[in-house]
Design a protein around this motif. Structure first.
Motif, PDB file in Angstrom:
ATOM      1  N   VAL A 372      -0.254 -52.601  47.658  1.00 21.04           N
ATOM      2  CA  VAL A 372      -0.657 -52.664  46.261  1.00 21.04           C
ATOM      3  C   VAL A 372      -1.651 -53.804  46.076  1.00 21.04           C
ATOM      4  CG1 VAL A 372       0.115 -52.888  43.873  1.00 21.04           C
ATOM      5  CG2 VAL A 372       1.602 -51.786  45.567  1.00 21.04           C
ATOM      6  N   LEU A 373      -2.800 -53.512  45.477  1.00 22.15           N
ATOM      7  CA  LEU A 373      -3.775 -54.526  45.109  1.00 22.15           C
ATOM      8  C   LEU A 373      -3.760 -54.672  43.600  1.00 22.15           C
ATOM      9  CD1 LEU A 373      -4.766 -53.573  47.988  1.00 22.15           C
ATOM     10  CD2 LEU A 373      -7.042 -54.291  47.257  1.00 22.15           C
ATOM     11  N   LEU A 374      -3.539 -55.890  43.132  1.00 20.44           N
ATOM     12  CA  LEU A 374      -3.475 -56.143  41.698  1.00 20.44           C
ATOM     13  C   LEU A 374      -4.883 -56.283  41.138  1.00 20.44           C
ATOM     14  CD1 LEU A 374      -0.582 -58.767  41.680  1.00 20.44           C
ATOM     15  CD2 LEU A 374      -0.433 -56.299  41.332  1.00 20.44           C
ATOM     16  N   PRO A 375      -5.236 -55.511  40.078  1.00 21.80           N
ATOM     17  CA  PRO A 375      -6.585 -55.607  39.504  1.00 21.80           C
ATOM     18  C   PRO A 375      -6.911 -57.015  39.008  1.00 21.80           C
ATOM     19  CG  PRO A 375      -5.451 -53.641  38.721  1.00 21.80           C
ATOM     20  CD  PRO A 375      -4.430 -54.454  39.453  1.00 21.80           C
ATOM     21  N   SER A 376      -5.897 -57.722  38.507  1.00 19.82           N
ATOM     22  CA  SER A 376      -6.147 -59.065  37.984  1.00 19.82           C
ATOM     23  C   SER A 376      -6.299 -60.105  39.082  1.00 19.82           C
ATOM     24  CB  SER A 376      -4.990 -59.474  37.060  1.00 19.82           C
ATOM     25  OG  SER A 376      -3.759 -59.427  37.767  1.00 19.82           O
ATOM     26  N   LEU A 377      -5.853 -59.775  40.305  1.00 17.88           N
ATOM     27  CA  LEU A 377      -5.945 -60.701  41.422  1.00 17.88           C
ATOM     28  C   LEU A 377      -6.262 -59.903  42.684  1.00 17.88           C
ATOM     29  CD1 LEU A 377      -5.671 -63.694  42.133  1.00 17.88           C
ATOM     30  CD2 LEU A 377      -3.245 -63.295  42.607  1.00 17.88           C
ATOM     31  N   PRO A 378      -7.522 -59.467  42.829  1.00 16.68           N
ATOM     32  CA  PRO A 378      -7.870 -58.539  43.919  1.00 16.68           C
ATOM     33  C   PRO A 378      -7.711 -59.129  45.313  1.00 16.68           C
ATOM     34  CG  PRO A 378      -9.832 -59.341  42.790  1.00 16.68           C
ATOM     35  CD  PRO A 378      -8.670 -59.813  41.979  1.00 16.68           C
TER      36      PRO A 378
END
Length: 646
Positions: A372-378
């Motif tokens: 999982v890659l977080l949009p807010s913390l790529p």
């Protein structure tokens, strides 16, 4: 319990295709390029982006080292200690947790049997192997029972094999070896066949501190190993089928511990066979489905005329069989989410007159793993995983159901040049058939062992692959550890009585010089693995190091190519350790350092290549033991000639 497993498995497979991630790379292949790993997550991903470090070896690397078996290669792996019984039985231990906590997969099929849970890596030659992945740490959330210390993933095949290869060699102490392999392409079908034979008298000289001064000769340590393998690969535009078959025959003396000058007479013969089919189907650019049915059979025969019980010499036969099926679906839905879900099914059985009844085990496990890659913390990648296992043993019956969660993370601080990674995993280990059903001391009431594993590391890459360095801390907390204890008579019996805490630091480096003239690996480890509890009043083992836990260990491997000349050197260092749980001073084994070297030269005889390889093992001629009373061989030489037609 079975209904809960079925529901979980259904959810994994149903949700998988709707929420996954990734790219349209070569995901149809079981193993991708050199910089891609699958062991840490069961998802193909770049090594630097994984939640834990994984060592990778390809065919060329393994063949260049001073090595003929997997044990020789794995001896240089970070976090690993090789328990070698005088160059006989050779088993891998990670982080002081014992060989039974290392799971070994061969083309997707688990080699650890339910009888004792260990694998003799000295009986696995490098012939036909394409790729090797080694990961230290707890992986119960991905691989289920036994994966508390580490995982070894072995892949054979024909992709990098020569069209024809003929090898023959000889060396010290009666060592001889020969092999013949070949492959052919018929349209999209590739076939590969290989056979090998190896023999050694192993009658090496040694000295012993436990006998009067003098030199002795290791007796009854000979072995003969034969191997046949067949691999078939069919590659279509949206599918790949791989069939792997393997039969090995090992006949060896079992000299035992050197406690007396009276020669031992015991022998053991193992006949192993396995068949695996791996199938991958690309349903779309985003979704790949894989199936892998397999079958393994191991027949063991151990005889010792010198040891008798009830007037009869030991003559034990064991026949292990296991039928397995694994299936998974991998889906990718954009750059921010990738998902893998699947299940494993295993039916194992043991037949022997030395165990109660006909022990059998039915095991089912469903698992899910994601990136999982977080949009807010790529720059942060998360790797959640969850597994549910159901095991049923007979006779008994004994039933077990376990949830094993895991979570990993990788934070890129400067692209792939600087990163942090951390991982947590729960796991368990089910009692073996020997522990539960052995007639002379088995304990049918044993509980499974449980483990919580943590590790965290900081890694950096410098000067474009010239240097990659990583430092990490790990901790393994194992409860209800099974230990063999003295019983009422002469036989021992296993009991759940230990709480073990293993922790330490690892430093690993690898890279290559500009231009790729040579590459290197190096590692060092500081380790403490202690029994934390008291088993009875006055227990002298409380707070002591477990046997054969080295205070430190390390190693290095250097490999270079200069035109047709190839050079490789490996260094192995094992620190001081105790052989008894009480850590009595007289049970201390001192530190050892051994050096092996190999040099090869390739002559071009168009269209063939003639390769001459010379190996020097134990170059420093060290007198040492890895296991007490099992002397290791002194300096030895090997010469091998290979004729390859690309």
């Amino acid at each position: 319990m079975l209904r809960r497993f079925a529901i979980f498995m259904f959810l994994c497979l149903a949700l998988g295709p709707s929420v996954l991630a990734g790219g349209p790379d070569d995901s149809l292949l079981f193993f991708l390029g050199r910089e891609v790993v699958v062991t840490a997550t069961r998802l193909p991903l770049a090594a630097a982006g994984a939640p834990s470090a994984v060592e990778r070896y390809d065919r060329a690397e393994m063949n260049a080292l001073p090595a003929t078996t997997l044990a020789d290669v794995l001896e240089s792996t970070p976090g690993a200690q090789l328990r070698s019984y005088g160059n006989g039985l050779r088993m891998l231990s990670f982080r002081g947790l014992g060989p039974e906590y290392t799971v070994v997969y061969y083309n997707g099929v688990r080699l650890n049997d339910a009888q004792n849970g260990t694998v003799d890596l000295g009986r696995l030659p490098l012939l036909g192997l394409d790729r090797l992945e080694v990961a230290a740490g707890g992986y119960g959330a991905l691989y289920g029972s036994d994966a508390l210390g580490g995982v070894v993933n072995i892949s054979s095949g024909s992709a990098a094999a020569p069209r024809v290869s003929l090898r023959a060699g000889g060396g010290s102490f009666g060592w001889t070896a020969a092999s013949l392999s070949g492959r052919t392409d018929i349209g999209p079908l590739r076939l590969a066949l290989a056979g090998s034979a190896e023999h050694a008298r192993n009658n090496f000289p040694f000295t012993s501190a436990h006998e009067p001064a003098g030199e002795f000769t290791r007796a009854n340590a000979d072995y003969t190993r034969r191997l046949l393998t067949a691999d078939a690969d069919y590659v279509a535009p949206s599918a790949r089928l791989s069939l792997h078959a393997r039969v090995s025959d090992n006949d060896a003396g079992a000299p035992g511990a050197f406690l007396t000058t009276t020669p031992a007479q015991a022998r053991q013969r193992d006949l192993d066979a396995s068949v695996t089919l791996q199938a991958a189907f690309e349903m779309s650019q985003e979704t790949v489905i894989r199936f892998a049915p397999g079958f393994t059979r191991n027949s063991q025969h151990y005889v010792d005329p010198a040891v008798q019980f009830g007037g009869r010499a030991i003559d034990s036969k064991y026949e292990n069989t296991a039928t397995s099926l694994s299936a998974s679906v991998q889906h990718e839905s954009g750059p921010s989410l990738r998902f893998l879900a699947g299940f494993d099914l295993v039916a194992a059985q043991l037949r022997s007159l030395d165990v109660r009844g006909v022990p059998s085990r039915s095991a089912a496990g469903a698992f899910a793993s994601a990136e999982v890659l977080l949009p807010s913390l790529p720059s942060l990648r998360l790797f959640p995983s969850l597994r549910y296992d159901v095991l049923a043993d007979s006779p008994g019956p004994r039933r077990l159901s376990v949830w094993s969660p895991g979570l990993g993370a990788n934070l890129a601080l400067d692209g792939e040049r600087l990163f942090l990674r951390a991982r947590y995993s729960r796991g368990f280990r089910a009692p073996t058939f020997n522990q539960r059903y052995w007639l002379q001391g088995g304990n049918p009431d044993l509980r499974p062992e449980f483990s919580a594993a943590y590790d965290a590391g900081l890694g950096a890459s410098v000067l474009d692959r010239v240097l990659h360095v990583e430092a990490s801390y790990f901790l393994h907390d194992i409860t209800d550890k099974i230990v063999w204890m003295p019983g009422a008579g002469v036989f021992w019996s296993p009991k759940n009585i230990q709480h073990v805490l293993s922790r330490g630091f690892e430093l690993r480096m690898h890279g290559m010089v500009p231009g790729g003239l040579f590459r290197y690996r190096a590692h060092a480890q500081i380790l403490s693995t202690k029994k934390m509890n008291r088993s009875f009043i006055g227990d002298a083992t409380e707070g002591r190091e477990l046997p054969y836990t080295p205070a430190y260990s390390g190693g290095a491997a250097f490999e270079g190519a200069f035109g047709g000349l190839g050079l490789a050197v490996t260094l192995h260092v094992v620190g001081p350790r105790y052989t008894l749980e009480t850590n009595a001073p007289e049970s201390r084994l001192e530190s050892t350092a051994t050096l092996d070297a190999a040099a090869s030269y390739a002559f071009t005889l168009s269209p063939a290549r003639l390769i001459v390889k010379t190996e020097v093992l134990n170059l420093l001629d060290a007198q040492y033991q890895l296991v007490a009373f099992y002397p290791m061989p002194p300096r030895a030489f090997r010469l091998t000639l290979s004729l390859d037609i690309p």
